[in-house]
Design a protein around this motif. Structure first.
Motif, PDB file in Angstrom:
ATOM      1  N   LEU A  53      53.605  11.605  68.480  1.00 36.22           N
ATOM      2  CA  LEU A  53      54.480  12.593  67.842  1.00 36.22           C
ATOM      3  C   LEU A  53      53.673  13.351  66.787  1.00 36.22           C
ATOM      4  N   LEU A 111      55.730   6.465  65.721  1.00 33.23           N
ATOM      5  CA  LEU A 111      56.168   6.720  64.346  1.00 33.23           C
ATOM      6  C   LEU A 111      54.995   6.905  63.388  1.00 33.23           C
ATOM      7  N   LEU A 114      54.032  10.315  63.933  1.00 34.87           N
ATOM      8  CA  LEU A 114      55.047  11.174  63.315  1.00 34.87           C
ATOM      9  C   LEU A 114      54.734  11.370  61.831  1.00 34.87           C
ATOM     10  N   ALA A 115      54.342  10.268  61.186  1.00 39.22           N
ATOM     11  CA  ALA A 115      53.978  10.352  59.778  1.00 39.22           C
ATOM     12  C   ALA A 115      52.785  11.286  59.605  1.00 39.22           C
ATOM     13  N   LEU A 116      51.837  11.212  60.533  1.00 43.79           N
ATOM     14  CA  LEU A 116      50.667  12.098  60.457  1.00 43.79           C
ATOM     15  C   LEU A 116      51.113  13.554  60.511  1.00 43.79           C
TER      16      LEU A 116
END
Lengths: 338, 289
Positions: A53, A111, A114-116
């Motif tokens: 993501l 996830l 996603l944080a990246l």
């Protein structure tokens, strides 16, 4: 016949700008090619169960590093783009290496990436004095707008050829990966990491290779996007929205197939475009339906995942191969085919 | 010079702690759903957005009493949560986890644009401003204090529900072993439904508290959605106590980080902290296995 078909299609595609294609279809084709390239790059790793993501982050890096180096350093995109690709590769390495080393897979990997993608988006926002934050960033025009040195072309025809090249490159890389030993290793890894390691596959190294490759190609797509539109904003090339959009288009088209991401780009972009025209028409009549396009888009994606998880092309190829496939036990994951 | 600086730091710390209450409440419902159904609802924050709109319309426009509006908002979001489970998750429970994650991602777009279609993209608020507490030249948001208190209460209530009721015990059991419990005669469908309802209800509760502090608009979910997911992962997916602790750690980082630079840097630090923590403890702060 079958052998010459790809060449014929290739020839037609190259000839598009020379036969007086009107500007609007040409623009659409450029946009579709740029996104197809990004989607194909994502599917390089996505098809092996490495669902990231974070590709919005790589696209953002590709676009912003190139544009920032040009505006503030006067560095030509000819150097800026390789620099942005290296930055994306480094970023992918920094995040992916520990992920793979510590066996962060599935949900958790999605996830972390996603944080990246949030980190990169927020950094662009936080450094708004230089990057313009959410208002976006415009690369400086060189001269009258056409300059090979600045990789800026006022006419769409030249740029079409540039992105056609980029798209073809992403397809070529997909094929090369598909035919390499790495593909078998990655297939095995996606089934069972520990057994693969026991069978002598370097799990971390193999996954890392494909991730870095995928990140670099995505960054190249981002750089093209910025050079073409001459404008980028964090929400246009990055953040969770774009990261999800990338995955959806691939899922719609067909995640395990060669042309699936391209088909996905055609379907999703054409749909968005048609809806945008309808909405604009209705607005002149005083009916405001802003949001209708993404409503249908979102709904369609949910339906796709429930009823057509292999995507349009994947399903089509399955149907075509129907007679043969039915006799054999149904595979959990269709073998590739272009 | 030092003294003034410290006041700001203390203020940031306390506000961070209070902000953590809201985040903890948000992560509570998501964690519950993950623990039981094993699906991450990417659209969780969008459910909260619908709750905030319910509050806005009932309380802000029709001027219904705030507590009644809050109850209605909790109900609306709980039912939405149930619908999400029944209509979207249930049909694909058997497919790869990543498909389930993506389906709820599709819902994220759907919810955002339905809200845009219905209510436009204008920022809306209740027009209600709770007083600000002043103590020793430090300022604390009353709304955050309230949110903190409600979050703690919600946590305790959820704990009691899970440990003292029959269905709560079934929920805990099924989160430990999905296959065996079905063989033991637990109706897993019913348990999933209750979980989706309770999870949605918690999102509704969070929305009532968030609407006191933030304007509502169709994309408000994006501002606290990602942070909620990473809190759950940081604490150990499905581990509610871990999520609770994770919420406070991250909110402190955001608050103190935002003190020294722009607020975004606080968030950047929180996300980087999360990524680093994933490498140190991939299973989460309190996760086992």
């Amino acid at each position: 016949m079958k052998k010459f078909l790809p060449y014929a299609i290739g020839l037609v595609m190259i000839s598009v700008p020379f036969i007086g294609t009107p500007q609007y279809p040409l623009h659409l084709m450029i946009v579709i090619l740029i996104w197809s390239m990004v989607y194909t790059s994502w599917s390089l790793m996505g098809r092996f169960g490495l669902v990231s993501l974070g590709h919005g982050a790589f696209m953002t890096v590709g676009a912003y590093v190139t544009a920032l180096l040009w505006n503030y350093g006067g560095i030509s995109p000819w150097i800026g783009i390789p620099a942005s690709l290296l930055t994306a590769a480094a970023l992918a390495f920094i995040v992916a290496y520990p992920c793979f080393q510590f066996r962060i897979i599935g949900h958790y990997f999605a996830l972390v990436t996603l944080a990246l993608s949030e980190v990169v988006r927020l950094i662009i926002m936080a450094t708004r004095d230089y990057t313009g934050g959410s208002l976006g960033f415009t690369p400086n025009r060189e001269g009258d707008g056409t300059s090979l040195y600045a990789l800026q072309f006022a006419d769409k025809e030249t740029f079409y050829l540039v992105v056609l090249g980029g798209w073809a490159l992403s397809l070529l890389i997909w094929k090369l990966v598909d035919r390499s030993m790495m593909r078998y290793a990655l297939d095995a890894i996606s089934e069972d990491e520990e057994s693969s390691a026991a069978a002598g596959i370097y799990v971390t190294r193999t996954k890392l290779k494909i991730t870095v490759l995928s990140a670099m190609m995505t960054a190249l797509g981002g750089a093209f996007y910025c050079q073409y539109q001459m404008f980028v904003a964090p929400d246009v090339v990055g953040g969770i929205g774009i990261s999800l959009q990338i995955i959806f288009a691939v899922v719609v088209g067909g995640i395990y197939t060669w042309m699936g991401p391209t088909i996905g780009a055609i379907i999703t972009i054409m749909m968005t475009e048609i809806f945008r025209n309808i909405i604009t028409d209705l607005r002149t009549e005083g009916i405001d339906l802003a949001g209708l396009d993404t409503t249908v888009y979102g709904l369609m994606l949910v339906l796709f995942i429930i009823f057509l998880p292999k995507g349009v092309l994947g399903e089509l190829l399955d149907r075509l191969a129907g007679g043969r496939a039915k006799k054999q036990a149904p595979a959990t994951q269709p073998a590739d085919s272009g | 010079m030092d003294g003034i600086f410290d006041i700001y730091l203390v203020e940031a710390l306390v506000n961070g702690l209070l902000f953590g209450g809201v985040l903890a409440l948000l992560s509570l419902g998501l964690n519950l759903i993950f623990g039981v159904v094993d699906v991450i609802w990417i659209c969780y924050a969008e459910l909260v957005m619908f709750g905030m709109y319910t509050m806005y319309w009932l309380n802000g426009v029709y001027e219904i009493h705030i507590l009644l509006s809050a109850l209605a908002a909790i109900g609306v979001v709980a039912i939405l949560g149930l619908l999400v489970h029944v209509l979207v998750i249930a049909p694909i429970l058997g497919s790869p986890p990543i498909n389930q994650l993506l389906a709820t991602g599709g819902l994220l777009f759907f919810f955002q644009s339905v809200a845009t279609l219905m209510w436009g993209i204008e920022f809306k608020n209740l027009g209600l401003r709770l007083p600000i507490l002043e103590y020793n030249e430090m300022y604390f948001s009353y709304a955050r204090l309230l949110a903190f208190g409600v979050a703690l209460t919600g946590m305790v209530a959820l704990y009691l529900f899970l440990t003292r009721t029959y269905i709560g015990a079934a929920i805990r059991a099924i989160s430990q072993d999905r296959e065996i419990m079905v063989l033991m005669g637990v109706d897993s469908r019913k348990v999933y439904w209750v979980t989706a309802l309770v999870g949605g209800g918690l999102a509704g509760l969070a929305s009532c508290l968030l609407v006191l502090q933030y304007d509502v608009h169709p994309f408000v979910g994006i501002t606290f959605g990602p942070i909620t997911f990473i809190i759950c992962v940081l604490g150990g997916l499905g581990n509610m106590l871990g999520g609770f602790i994770g919420a406070f750690i991250l909110s402190l980082i955001i608050s103190v980080g935002g003190l020294y630079a722009e607020l975004e840097w606080g968030y950047v630090m929180a996300f980087v902290f999360f990524i680093v923590m994933m490498f140190i403890r991939p299973q989460g702060l309190l996760g086992n296995k």
